[in-house]
Design an enzyme around this catalytic site. Structure first.
Site, PDB file in Angstrom:
ATOM      1  N   TRP A  67       0.821  -1.235   0.131  1.00 34.75           N
ATOM      2  CA  TRP A  67      -0.178  -0.090   0.212  1.00 34.75           C
ATOM      3  C   TRP A  67       1.278   1.086  -0.134  1.00 34.75           C
ATOM      4  O   TRP A  67       0.194   2.616  -0.389  1.00 34.75           O
ATOM      5  CB  TRP A  67      -0.658  -0.071   1.464  1.00 34.75           C
ATOM      6  N   ASN A  68       1.576   1.508   0.265  1.00 34.52           N
ATOM      7  CA  ASN A  68       2.706   2.654   0.714  1.00 34.52           C
ATOM      8  C   ASN A  68       2.840   3.234  -0.648  1.00 34.52           C
ATOM      9  O   ASN A  68       2.934   4.351  -0.687  1.00 34.52           O
ATOM     10  CB  ASN A  68       4.119   2.261   1.186  1.00 34.52           C
ATOM     11  N   GLY A 120       7.168  -6.547  -0.220  1.00 34.05           N
ATOM     12  CA  GLY A 120       6.337  -6.438   1.051  1.00 34.05           C
ATOM     13  C   GLY A 120       7.295  -6.427   1.690  1.00 34.05           C
ATOM     14  O   GLY A 120       8.192  -6.903   1.873  1.00 34.05           O
ATOM     15  N   CYS A 127      10.380   1.596   2.014  1.00 36.84           N
ATOM     16  CA  CYS A 127      11.067   0.445   2.288  1.00 36.84           C
ATOM     17  C   CYS A 127      13.015   1.674   2.397  1.00 36.84           C
ATOM     18  O   CYS A 127      13.873   1.383   2.332  1.00 36.84           O
ATOM     19  CB  CYS A 127      11.487  -0.236   1.029  1.00 36.84           C
ATOM     20  N   GLU A 152      10.587  -7.678  -3.169  1.00 38.28           N
ATOM     21  CA  GLU A 152      11.272  -6.738  -2.307  1.00 38.28           C
ATOM     22  C   GLU A 152      10.564  -6.610  -1.350  1.00 38.28           C
ATOM     23  O   GLU A 152       9.594  -6.456  -1.197  1.00 38.28           O
ATOM     24  CB  GLU A 152      11.454  -5.518  -3.809  1.00 38.28           C
TER      25      GLU A 152
END
Length: 461
Positions: free
Chosen positions: A136-137, A212, A268, A234
């Site tokens: 979602w980011n 995620g 991330c 990732e």
């Protein structure tokens, strides 16, 4: 977890969706397989035309989709619009470069002759339906950096998006449909995480990509491994940001603030661990803490807001636990560190000092606007601290000493080293990590070839 839009600025549930049932999932899998049979043979020029059209539509939709993203996951509205613009740029880049990136390769004539062939080449062919499990980011960007190269390579996409961004997920399917891609080229599956395994085990799905958490990556990789299917993962990072004495301290400190709080700190590749040489530690810390304190926190739909809420209540609780554990173990709070009163899942920009290896925050990723500050006696210690993490996504190094640059590039365990600047992704450069940050690469030629059948074609004499 329900499939719903819940505004993180106030906790209000705005829309809920029913998960797709087995019959609808089967229909979409059949459609993906059937579409691939014909779409794989389409010309690069036609795929590029469609991709350019999708990019143009995304530009037209920028304000509307930006507002949807902000409402669903809380990123500041200016950053949401910038994300949409970045996606359109990447779509055009792949539309313009896919043909050359996937052009046939001819081995050296001497090797062809030595093999006994009259002619030989390497050809890149699409694999088929690819399942994308996305977070979602960056609800647009994470998908587009998979979808643009996958579609340009001749694959078709199946998107399982995070359950808290369903409107963004549905928008993406509609975007490619409006652009004129054949029905079934890109489909959104409104499903919970529990439905992923059965879909990944389906023989019609040929590969998977996931961005995620580490547990999610392990689960998908385990199933894909059992089925002998290609995956790209990732899984996050705890990126170091190293500052050496020769650095421009003012620039390094100012950039550090942006590098830590971009996307409300939920990135991330956000810098998370700030490792500063003792000779410039005090000067950097003073500027960095002042910059973090000066940030405007508030309603993400307000243009002036620099830091909005975290995307979920659980995410804020997880972040608080890391901060509380560190403080209880002796960390110093240089700013922030306390949950504010009021609605929404806000957390203040926070800087912690005196970090030790025993603290959870030293080992775990902080997904929010919390920075940890380390003092390094020299370059050797800076490298040791930087690599003392299970992750290895990217890294940032500030120095004007070329010998130091060479040493960091050689010794930092990361998929990227950004010198005198903050980590960023661009369609021309490969993106991915090592260690528990995952494997494989997205973006660039490496990314488009991840989901291709690399085929040797040999002709006898």
């Amino acid at each position: 977890m329900p499939i719903a839009t819940v505004n993180p600025a106030n906790g209000e549930t705005l829309k809920t969706y029913e998960a797709m049932g087995a019959e609808e999932i089967e229909r979409r899998l059949q459609l993906a397989e059937a579409t691939f049979r014909t779409y794989r043979a389409s010309a690069f020029a036609e795929r590029a035309r469609l991709m350019h059209r999708a990019a143009d539509l995304l530009d037209e939709d920028q304000r509307d989709i930006g507002r949807i993203m902000t409402t669903e996951m809380g990123k500041p509205i200016k950053q949401a619009r910038a994300e949409a613009a970045k996606c359109a740029k990447a779509m055009r880049w792949y539309a313009d470069h896919a043909r050359e990136l996937l052009a046939d390769e001819e081995p050296a004539a001497s090797d062809v002759k030595d093999s006994g062939a009259s002619r030989a080449l390497v050809r890149y062919r699409p694999l088929g339906p690819v399942l994308a499990v996305m977070p979602w980011n960056f609800p647009l960007w994470q998908v587009i950096r998979f979808a643009a190269p996958a579609l340009m390579a001749g694959n078709v996409g199946l998107l399982k998006h995070a359950s808290n961004v369903p409107q963004t997920a549905l928008y993406l399917e509609d975007l490619f449909h409006r652009a004129g891609f054949p029905e079934g080229c890109f489909q959104t599956l409104l499903i919970g995480s529990g439905a992923v395994e059965e879909i990944l085990r389906d023989e019609r799905v040929k590969a998977a990509t996931l961005t995620g958490s580490e547990p999610a990556g392990r689960a998908v990789a385990s199933v894909a491994g059992d089925m002998v299917k290609k995956t790209v993962l990732e899984l996050g990072g705890s990126d170091p940001y190293v500052v050496m004495p020769s650095a421009d301290i003012d620039r390094a400190a100012k950039t550090a603030v942006t590098a830590r709080v971009q996307n409300n700190g939920q990135s991330c590749i956000a810098a998370k661990r700030f490792i500063v040489h003792t000779d410039v530690f005090d000067a950097f810390a003073e500027r960095f803490v002042a910059g973090m304190k000066a940030l405007t926190v508030g309603d993400p739909l307000v243009e002036e807001t620099e830091v909005g809420p975290l995307a979920s209540e659980q995410g804020r609780s997880d972040l608080e636990e890391l901060v509380d554990d560190a403080v209880e173990s002796g960390a110093t709070v240089l700013c922030g560190g306390e949950r504010p009163d009021g609605d929404g899942w806000f957390y203040p920009p926070t800087v912690l000092g005196d970090i030790t290896r025993e603290m959870r925050i030293h080992r775990e990723e902080t997904f929010g606007p919390v920075a940890t500050l380390y003092r390094a006696a020299d370059l050797d210690e800076a490298v040791l601290i930087a690599n003392d993490t299970p992750f290895g996504l990217s890294s940032n190094v500030w120095t004007r000493d070329e010998a130091e640059v060479d040493r960091f590039v050689r010794d930092l365990e990361a998929g990227g080293v950004f010198v005198n600047g903050m980590t960023a992704s661009h369609p021309a450069f490969p993106f991915g990590g090592v260690k528990r940050s995952g494997y494989g690469r997205e973006l660039s030629g490496h990314g488009i070839r991840e989901f291709c059948n690399i085929t040797t074609v040999w002709h006898g004499a």
